[in-house]
Design an enzyme around this catalytic site. Structure first.
Site, PDB file in Angstrom:
ATOM      1  N   GLU A  58     -40.110 -33.350  -9.771  1.00  0.00           N
ATOM      2  CA  GLU A  58     -41.535 -34.349  -9.457  1.00  0.00           C
ATOM      3  C   GLU A  58     -42.415 -33.259  -9.230  1.00  0.00           C
ATOM      4  O   GLU A  58     -43.613 -33.316  -9.849  1.00  0.00           O
ATOM      5  CB  GLU A  58     -41.432 -34.938  -8.133  1.00  0.00           C
ATOM      6  CG  GLU A  58     -40.352 -36.034  -8.132  1.00  0.00           C
ATOM      7  CD  GLU A  58     -39.043 -35.684  -7.499  1.00  0.00           C
ATOM      8  OE1 GLU A  58     -38.554 -34.312  -7.945  1.00  0.00           O
ATOM      9  OE2 GLU A  58     -38.368 -36.337  -6.666  1.00  0.00           O
ATOM     10  N   CYS A  86     -37.247 -36.534  -2.638  1.00  0.00           N
ATOM     11  CA  CYS A  86     -36.963 -36.013  -1.160  1.00  0.00           C
ATOM     12  C   CYS A  86     -38.193 -36.128  -0.455  1.00  0.00           C
ATOM     13  O   CYS A  86     -39.228 -36.517  -0.824  1.00  0.00           O
ATOM     14  CB  CYS A  86     -36.355 -34.541  -1.210  1.00  0.00           C
ATOM     15  SG  CYS A  86     -37.814 -33.370  -1.793  1.00  0.00           S
ATOM     16  N   CYS A  89     -40.974 -33.933  -1.998  1.00  0.00           N
ATOM     17  CA  CYS A  89     -41.533 -34.380  -2.985  1.00  0.00           C
ATOM     18  C   CYS A  89     -42.522 -35.559  -2.871  1.00  0.00           C
ATOM     19  O   CYS A  89     -43.412 -36.039  -3.314  1.00  0.00           O
ATOM     20  CB  CYS A  89     -40.550 -34.671  -4.001  1.00  0.00           C
ATOM     21  SG  CYS A  89     -39.745 -33.271  -4.892  1.00  0.00           S
TER      22      CYS A  89
END
Length: 157
Positions: A58, A86, A89
């Site tokens: 990302e 996560c 991100c």
């Protein structure tokens, strides 16, 4: 599931395959311009290759598009990623002002968006921009590539 979501997620899976071929955790992402429907940026995990713990799929896609546009924010774009982002991100996606996040497989261990398992960062007041989240597109395929990658790693030990 719309054909457009499937096509974009398949493109993200292509990026995940590039990561796997480079012996990186196979996660891929693409960013789509909402107006044109064009994929304008791609990324896959390069944390080992770049010696950079922040080089997630990302982040790599966001960096590529922001640099291309000469902008720190990239609204009016959707991000497709094979695994639930996560917390790092998820925050970057918010700071970039991306409109929507569409992801494949849930990440019960490290995901930052799940209402059930994770911290659900977009429910927190600290993040000013809260993109729309859509999950589960090609979830089986997206989960399989990661499970197979780690199964092969364990078997190799």
């Amino acid at each position: 599931m719309s054909e457009e979501h499937v096509a974009y997620m398949q493109a993200a899976l292509e990026e995940a395959n590039k990561a796997a071929a480079a012996d990186e955790v196979p996660i891929g992402a693409v960013i789509v311009n909402k107006a044109s429907g064009e994929i304008v940026a791609r990324g896959f995990n390069t944390t080992r290759m770049d010696f950079d713990p922040t080089a997630h799929a990302e982040i790599n896609a966001i960096r590529a598009l922001a640099k291309q546009l000469g902008a720190q924010r990239i609204p009016d774009h959707d991000l497709y990623v094979t695994l639930e982002p996560c917390p790092m991100c998820a925050s970057a996606i918010s700071f970039a002002r991306i409109s929507r996040v569409i992801y494949g497989a849930d990440d019960a261990k490290s995901g930052g968006l799940s209402v059930i398992e994770g911290p659900n960062l977009y429910s927190k007041a600290a993040l000013h921009h809260k993109p729309e989240v859509i999950s589960g597109h090609l979830a089986d395929e997206c989960g399989t590539i990661i499970r197979d990658f780690f199964k092969a790693k364990r078997k190799a030990k």
